[in-house]
Design a protein around this motif. Structure first.
Motif, PDB file in Angstrom:
ATOM      1  N   VAL A 308     -10.760  -5.953 -67.140  1.00  0.00           N
ATOM      2  CA  VAL A 308     -11.816  -4.951 -67.085  1.00  0.00           C
ATOM      3  C   VAL A 308     -12.114  -4.657 -65.626  1.00  0.00           C
ATOM      4  CG1 VAL A 308     -14.225  -4.456 -67.634  1.00  0.00           C
ATOM      5  CG2 VAL A 308     -12.809  -5.696 -69.281  1.00  0.00           C
ATOM      6  N   VAL A 309     -12.019  -3.385 -65.246  1.00  0.00           N
ATOM      7  CA  VAL A 309     -12.237  -3.018 -63.845  1.00  0.00           C
ATOM      8  C   VAL A 309     -13.610  -2.409 -63.605  1.00  0.00           C
ATOM      9  CG1 VAL A 309      -9.802  -2.771 -63.274  1.00  0.00           C
ATOM     10  CG2 VAL A 309     -11.039  -0.824 -64.229  1.00  0.00           C
ATOM     11  N   ARG A 310     -14.282  -1.978 -64.667  1.00  0.00           N
ATOM     12  CA  ARG A 310     -15.652  -1.484 -64.526  1.00  0.00           C
ATOM     13  C   ARG A 310     -16.310  -1.421 -65.887  1.00  0.00           C
ATOM     14  NH1 ARG A 310     -12.554   2.632 -62.908  1.00  0.00           N
ATOM     15  NH2 ARG A 310     -13.315   2.464 -60.790  1.00  0.00           N
ATOM     16  N   GLN A 311     -17.643  -1.436 -65.872  1.00  0.00           N
ATOM     17  CA  GLN A 311     -18.429  -1.238 -67.078  1.00  0.00           C
ATOM     18  C   GLN A 311     -19.530  -0.229 -66.782  1.00  0.00           C
ATOM     19  OE1 GLN A 311     -19.404  -5.424 -68.267  1.00  0.00           O
ATOM     20  NE2 GLN A 311     -18.303  -4.892 -70.142  1.00  0.00           N
ATOM     21  N   VAL A 312     -19.662   0.751 -67.655  1.00  0.00           N
ATOM     22  CA  VAL A 312     -20.634   1.828 -67.477  1.00  0.00           C
ATOM     23  C   VAL A 312     -21.772   1.639 -68.472  1.00  0.00           C
ATOM     24  CG1 VAL A 312     -20.974   4.315 -67.426  1.00  0.00           C
ATOM     25  CG2 VAL A 312     -18.730   3.356 -66.834  1.00  0.00           C
ATOM     26  N   PRO A 313     -23.017   1.501 -68.010  1.00  0.00           N
ATOM     27  CA  PRO A 313     -24.146   1.360 -68.935  1.00  0.00           C
ATOM     28  C   PRO A 313     -24.313   2.610 -69.804  1.00  0.00           C
ATOM     29  CG  PRO A 313     -24.773   0.714 -66.705  1.00  0.00           C
ATOM     30  CD  PRO A 313     -23.434   1.382 -66.598  1.00  0.00           C
ATOM     31  N   VAL A 314     -24.500   2.399 -71.099  1.00  0.00           N
ATOM     32  CA  VAL A 314     -24.751   3.504 -72.030  1.00  0.00           C
ATOM     33  C   VAL A 314     -25.946   3.106 -72.908  1.00  0.00           C
ATOM     34  CG1 VAL A 314     -22.422   4.471 -72.003  1.00  0.00           C
ATOM     35  CG2 VAL A 314     -22.940   2.581 -73.557  1.00  0.00           C
ATOM     36  N   GLY A 315     -26.020   3.638 -74.141  1.00  0.00           N
ATOM     37  CA  GLY A 315     -27.149   3.348 -74.998  1.00  0.00           C
ATOM     38  C   GLY A 315     -26.934   2.132 -75.879  1.00  0.00           C
ATOM     39  N   ARG A 316     -27.815   1.981 -76.860  1.00  0.00           N
ATOM     40  CA  ARG A 316     -27.762   0.807 -77.737  1.00  0.00           C
ATOM     41  C   ARG A 316     -26.665   0.945 -78.793  1.00  0.00           C
ATOM     42  NH1 ARG A 316     -33.204  -0.098 -80.570  1.00  0.00           N
ATOM     43  NH2 ARG A 316     -33.102   2.182 -80.714  1.00  0.00           N
ATOM     44  N   SER A 317     -25.938  -0.143 -78.990  1.00  0.00           N
ATOM     45  CA  SER A 317     -24.887  -0.242 -79.997  1.00  0.00           C
ATOM     46  C   SER A 317     -23.853   0.882 -79.874  1.00  0.00           C
ATOM     47  CB  SER A 317     -25.502  -0.220 -81.406  1.00  0.00           C
ATOM     48  OG  SER A 317     -24.537  -0.606 -82.367  1.00  0.00           O
ATOM     49  N   PRO A 318     -23.197   0.986 -78.700  1.00  0.00           N
ATOM     50  CA  PRO A 318     -22.170   2.016 -78.541  1.00  0.00           C
ATOM     51  C   PRO A 318     -21.006   1.777 -79.497  1.00  0.00           C
ATOM     52  CG  PRO A 318     -22.077   0.444 -76.725  1.00  0.00           C
ATOM     53  CD  PRO A 318     -23.319   0.136 -77.503  1.00  0.00           C
ATOM     54  N   HIS A 319     -20.577   2.828 -80.174  1.00  0.00           N
ATOM     55  CA  HIS A 319     -19.565   2.675 -81.220  1.00  0.00           C
ATOM     56  C   HIS A 319     -18.354   3.551 -80.904  1.00  0.00           C
ATOM     57  CE1 HIS A 319     -19.069   1.875 -85.836  1.00  0.00           C
ATOM     58  NE2 HIS A 319     -18.046   1.462 -85.118  1.00  0.00           N
ATOM     59  N   GLY A 320     -18.344   4.791 -81.364  1.00  0.00           N
ATOM     60  CA  GLY A 320     -17.189   5.652 -81.116  1.00  0.00           C
ATOM     61  C   GLY A 320     -17.051   6.037 -79.650  1.00  0.00           C
ATOM     62  N   VAL A 321     -15.790   6.204 -79.198  1.00  0.00           N
ATOM     63  CA  VAL A 321     -15.511   6.677 -77.841  1.00  0.00           C
ATOM     64  C   VAL A 321     -14.329   7.629 -77.914  1.00  0.00           C
ATOM     65  CG1 VAL A 321     -14.058   4.645 -77.367  1.00  0.00           C
ATOM     66  CG2 VAL A 321     -14.959   6.000 -75.461  1.00  0.00           C
ATOM     67  N   TRP A 322     -14.361   8.677 -77.086  1.00  0.00           N
ATOM     68  CA  TRP A 322     -13.309   9.706 -77.170  1.00  0.00           C
ATOM     69  C   TRP A 322     -13.311  10.540 -75.893  1.00  0.00           C
ATOM     70  CZ3 TRP A 322     -12.720  14.977 -76.910  1.00  0.00           C
ATOM     71  CH2 TRP A 322     -11.578  15.531 -77.496  1.00  0.00           C
ATOM     72  N   THR A 323     -12.101  10.984 -75.503  1.00  0.00           N
ATOM     73  CA  THR A 323     -11.952  11.964 -74.426  1.00  0.00           C
ATOM     74  C   THR A 323     -10.791  12.880 -74.734  1.00  0.00           C
ATOM     75  OG1 THR A 323     -11.643  12.295 -72.040  1.00  0.00           O
ATOM     76  CG2 THR A 323     -10.498  10.432 -73.043  1.00  0.00           C
ATOM     77  N   LEU A 324     -10.911  14.119 -74.290  1.00  0.00           N
ATOM     78  CA  LEU A 324      -9.845  15.096 -74.499  1.00  0.00           C
ATOM     79  C   LEU A 324      -8.598  14.724 -73.719  1.00  0.00           C
ATOM     80  CD1 LEU A 324      -9.267  17.879 -75.852  1.00  0.00           C
ATOM     81  CD2 LEU A 324      -9.995  18.946 -73.709  1.00  0.00           C
ATOM     82  N   ASP A 325      -8.773  14.039 -72.601  1.00  0.00           N
ATOM     83  CA  ASP A 325      -7.665  13.641 -71.742  1.00  0.00           C
ATOM     84  C   ASP A 325      -7.131  12.293 -72.202  1.00  0.00           C
ATOM     85  OD1 ASP A 325      -5.842  13.659 -69.671  1.00  0.00           O
ATOM     86  OD2 ASP A 325      -7.260  12.891 -68.176  1.00  0.00           O
ATOM     87  N   HIS A 326      -6.490  12.285 -73.387  1.00  0.00           N
ATOM     88  CA  HIS A 326      -6.053  11.021 -73.982  1.00  0.00           C
ATOM     89  C   HIS A 326      -4.563  10.997 -74.243  1.00  0.00           C
ATOM     90  CE1 HIS A 326      -7.080  13.446 -77.701  1.00  0.00           C
ATOM     91  NE2 HIS A 326      -5.794  13.194 -77.860  1.00  0.00           N
ATOM     92  N   ALA A 327      -4.051   9.771 -74.417  1.00  0.00           N
ATOM     93  CA  ALA A 327      -2.642   9.601 -74.766  1.00  0.00           C
ATOM     94  C   ALA A 327      -2.404  10.039 -76.199  1.00  0.00           C
ATOM     95  CB  ALA A 327      -2.249   8.130 -74.591  1.00  0.00           C
ATOM     96  N   LYS A 328      -1.134  10.234 -76.554  1.00  0.00           N
ATOM     97  CA  LYS A 328      -0.776  10.665 -77.900  1.00  0.00           C
ATOM     98  C   LYS A 328      -1.293   9.667 -78.932  1.00  0.00           C
ATOM     99  CE  LYS A 328       3.253  11.913 -80.706  1.00  0.00           C
ATOM    100  NZ  LYS A 328       4.735  12.013 -80.731  1.00  0.00           N
ATOM    101  N   ARG A 329      -1.850  10.182 -80.012  1.00  0.00           N
ATOM    102  CA  ARG A 329      -2.420   9.330 -81.050  1.00  0.00           C
ATOM    103  C   ARG A 329      -1.394   9.054 -82.138  1.00  0.00           C
ATOM    104  NH1 ARG A 329      -7.827   9.023 -80.088  1.00  0.00           N
ATOM    105  NH2 ARG A 329      -8.702  10.667 -78.811  1.00  0.00           N
TER     106      ARG A 329
END
Length: 329
Positions: A308-329
């Motif tokens: 792990v090279v960094r951790q970004v604070p977000v809200g409570r109980s973070p679940h789904g994560v997604w970005t348009l700039d992603h590798a092939k699914r």
């Protein structure tokens, strides 16, 4: 009246050279979206400096998200709010909210883009919608089993496989007839599902155990064929984008396992604190984004360095994560 302007040849040449040669201003990278399930918000992360740009209110309990078939909208499923929030995947602008989608915990479009399927986690049903490109239209609500969790749809768009978290089952739903084709027992607390080998094999994460159960679904009835030991709390999958491996998060073991799709063995393990859950992979395949569910952070993993090279604070109980700039699914 027309006006004529005379431009010296050297000035015009300089202008043309600047247009062709000088670098243009780099476009802003698309954001990374993180769903904060207990805060009813979406964190919008700027990947150029890893800061939270904004936090968008949604309906209650946003857990999972999916790109619309035309790729113009990122759809956030608000299970407790009985609604879908449509976001622009490039700007994070809220486009619209669709109400009356009952308990959409998990969601998925069929590959042919004709079906939209949701798992009603708290109400024990699977909903099948027709998709006309604009609005989901309910075709059938199917009583499924206890606590339907995750959905996988085969490449031919004929079958939706759904895990039953609290009745320890895997269910196959025929999309054409909207009926349950079969159901089979699984290990404890089945969660995410990932299809491989042209849809003939399913991997099922066992959150109540320490690995991934493997099913052969090539025939009319499913056959359990083995288990891959990954770590306690095996939960969510994400393709590595290389066609050779898939990641699975082990929430209790605080690790990510990389499974080789040919050998069905763990090829590597990455330590991730805070209850790693959902994942996405950068377009170049070098970075893994993971929601650390219990730590209220987005963890960023350097796959080559295995850390792990960094951790970004977000809200409570973070679940789904997604970005348009992603590798092939």
């Amino acid at each position: 009246m027309r006006f004529k302007f005379s431009v010296p040849g050297r000035v015009f040449a300089a202008f043309l050279f600047a247009c062709l040669v000088l670098p243009s201003v780099a476009a802003e990278p698309p954001p990374v979206f993180v769903l904060n399930s207990l805060d009813a918000t979406v964190s919008v992360i700027d990947p150029s400096n890893w800061s939270e740009k904004q936090r968008i209110p949604t309906g209650k309990e946003p857990h999972h998200l999916y790109l619309s078939p035309d790729e113009s909208s990122l759809i956030v499923a608000n299970s407790g709010g009985d609604s879908l929030t449509f976001l622009d995947p490039r700007t994070a602008e809220v486009q619209r909210v669709v109400y009356g989608i009952i308990d959409p915990y998990h969601l998925r479009f069929s590959p042919d883009m004709k079906w939209f399927v949701t798992a009603g986690n708290r109400l024990n049903h699977v909903d099948i919608y027709r998709w006309d490109g604009k609005e989901p239209k309910l075709v059938k609500r199917i009583s499924s089993g206890k606590t339907p969790s995750h959905i996988w749809i085969d490449g031919k768009s004929t079958t939706a496989y759904v895990s039953m978290q609290d009745s320890d089952e895997l269910v196959a739903v025929d999309l054409a007839t909207q009926t349950i084709r079969w159901r089979t027992p699984t290990g404890p607390m089945p969660a995410d599902i990932f299809g491989i080998h042209d849809g003939k094999t399913l991997l099922v994460g066992l959150t109540g155990s320490d690995g991934v159960q493997v099913f052969d679904v090539a025939g009319p009835q499913p056959k359990p064929v083995g288990k891959i030991l990954t770590g306690k709390g095996a939960h969510a999958f994400r393709s590595a984008g290389d066609g050779r491996s898939v990641f699975v998060s082990n929430r209790v073991a605080n690790s990510i396992s990389r499974i080789d799709l040919q050998t069905l063995q763990v090829g590597d393990t990455y330590p991730v604190p805070g209850g790693p859950d959902c994942m996405d992979v950068s377009a170049d395949g070098k970075t893994l984004y993971v929601t650390s569910r219990w730590a209220k952070k987005l963890s960023v993993i350097d796959l080559a360095g295995r850390k792990v090279v960094r951790q970004v604070p977000v809200g409570r109980s973070p679940h789904g994560v997604w970005t348009l700039d992603h590798a092939k699914r």
